[in-house]
Design a protein around this motif. Sequence first.
Motif, short mmCIF file in Angstrom:
data_model
loop_
_atom_site.label_atom_id
_atom_site.label_comp_id
_atom_site.label_asym_id
_atom_site.label_seq_id
_atom_site.Cartn_x
_atom_site.Cartn_y
_atom_site.Cartn_z
N MET A 1 22.64 5.31 16.05
CA MET A 1 21.62 5.33 16.91
C MET A 1 20.36 6.31 16.81
SD MET A 1 21.05 4.02 19.81
CE MET A 1 20.02 3.98 21.28
N LYS A 2 20.74 7.25 15.83
CA LYS A 2 19.78 8.47 15.32
C LYS A 2 18.87 7.61 14.30
CE LYS A 2 22.36 12.68 15.83
NZ LYS A 2 22.92 13.73 15.29
N LYS A 3 19.53 6.90 13.45
CA LYS A 3 18.66 5.91 12.42
C LYS A 3 17.57 5.03 13.19
CE LYS A 3 21.99 6.33 8.61
NZ LYS A 3 22.68 5.71 7.67
N LEU A 4 17.89 4.38 14.24
CA LEU A 4 17.12 3.70 14.85
C LEU A 4 15.64 4.36 15.53
CD1 LEU A 4 16.68 0.73 15.82
CD2 LEU A 4 18.06 1.21 17.75
N VAL A 5 16.37 5.30 15.97
CA VAL A 5 15.13 6.27 16.73
C VAL A 5 14.20 6.61 15.49
CG1 VAL A 5 14.56 8.39 17.95
CG2 VAL A 5 16.58 6.85 18.53
N LEU A 6 14.76 7.19 14.48
CA LEU A 6 14.02 7.65 13.35
C LEU A 6 13.19 6.64 12.69
CD1 LEU A 6 13.64 10.16 11.35
CD2 LEU A 6 15.31 9.43 10.17
N ALA A 7 13.90 5.54 12.58
CA ALA A 7 12.70 4.46 12.08
C ALA A 7 11.57 3.98 12.94
CB ALA A 7 13.74 3.01 11.84
N ALA A 8 12.02 3.82 14.37
CA ALA A 8 10.93 3.64 15.25
C ALA A 8 9.93 4.82 15.17
CB ALA A 8 11.63 3.55 16.63
N ALA A 9 10.13 5.87 15.19
CA ALA A 9 9.40 7.11 15.03
C ALA A 9 8.49 6.91 14.01
CB ALA A 9 10.01 8.37 15.02
N LEU A 10 9.08 6.54 12.70
CA LEU A 10 8.38 6.63 11.32
C LEU A 10 7.40 5.47 11.50
CD1 LEU A 10 10.92 7.68 8.80
CD2 LEU A 10 8.97 9.01 9.66
N SER A 11 7.76 4.30 11.97
CA SER A 11 6.93 3.08 12.13
C SER A 11 5.78 3.34 12.96
CB SER A 11 7.63 1.82 12.41
OG SER A 11 8.22 2.12 13.83
N ALA A 12 6.05 4.24 14.24
CA ALA A 12 4.95 4.50 14.96
C ALA A 12 3.83 5.36 14.33
CB ALA A 12 5.66 4.94 16.27
N PHE A 13 4.16 6.10 13.57
CA PHE A 13 3.49 7.05 12.90
C PHE A 13 2.63 6.50 11.64
CE2 PHE A 13 5.64 10.53 15.14
CZ PHE A 13 4.58 11.07 15.82
N ALA A 14 3.42 5.40 11.23
CA ALA A 14 2.82 4.75 9.81
C ALA A 14 2.00 3.63 10.33
CB ALA A 14 3.94 4.06 8.83
N ALA A 15 2.09 3.26 11.56
CA ALA A 15 1.26 1.94 11.75
C ALA A 15 -0.22 2.07 11.76
CB ALA A 15 1.52 1.49 13.03
N PRO A 16 -0.69 3.40 12.50
CA PRO A 16 -2.22 3.62 12.20
C PRO A 16 -2.83 3.82 11.08
CG PRO A 16 -1.16 4.72 14.06
CD PRO A 16 -0.13 4.14 13.37
N ALA A 17 -1.95 4.63 10.22
CA ALA A 17 -2.50 4.63 8.82
C ALA A 17 -2.56 3.49 8.13
CB ALA A 17 -1.29 5.65 8.04
N LEU A 18 -1.90 2.59 8.11
CA LEU A 18 -1.93 1.26 7.51
C LEU A 18 -2.96 0.32 8.11
CD1 LEU A 18 2.04 0.67 6.84
CD2 LEU A 18 -0.08 1.49 5.29
N ALA A 19 -3.27 0.76 9.43
CA ALA A 19 -4.23 -0.33 10.14
C ALA A 19 -5.65 -0.19 9.71
CB ALA A 19 -4.25 0.04 11.31
N ALA A 20 -5.99 0.21 8.54
CA ALA A 20 -7.50 0.24 8.13
C ALA A 20 -7.65 -1.17 7.38
CB ALA A 20 -7.78 1.35 7.06
N ALA A 21 -8.76 -1.42 7.26
CA ALA A 21 -9.03 -2.74 6.73
C ALA A 21 -8.70 -2.76 5.13
CB ALA A 21 -10.45 -3.26 6.93
N PRO A 22 -8.25 -3.65 4.48
CA PRO A 22 -8.12 -3.80 2.99
C PRO A 22 -9.30 -3.43 2.10
CG PRO A 22 -7.34 -5.80 4.05
CD PRO A 22 -8.09 -5.12 5.03
N GLY A 23 -8.96 -2.52 1.16
CA GLY A 23 -10.38 -2.27 0.34
C GLY A 23 -11.18 -1.31 0.94
N THR A 24 -10.63 -0.61 1.98
CA THR A 24 -11.78 0.41 2.46
C THR A 24 -10.93 1.91 2.52
OG1 THR A 24 -11.00 0.16 4.84
CG2 THR A 24 -12.81 -0.96 4.12
#
Length: 64
Positions: A1-24
Amino acid sequence: MKKLVLAAALSAFAAPALAAAPGTPKGEVIMEPPVIVEETEQASTPAGVIIPLMLIALIAAVAD
């Protein structure tokens, strides 16, 4: 269960960082040009009626 919570937290923080348009670069804001709306003038009524009537008369003259 800890791994699932950790994966959800990491994906929540990584999503905005990867949301920039490609090449910018990160932090660069993409500016969209403003939309300019111009109002068009209405065609005058006589010009809107005369041209189709002339076309009908031309077709009638050719058909005879």
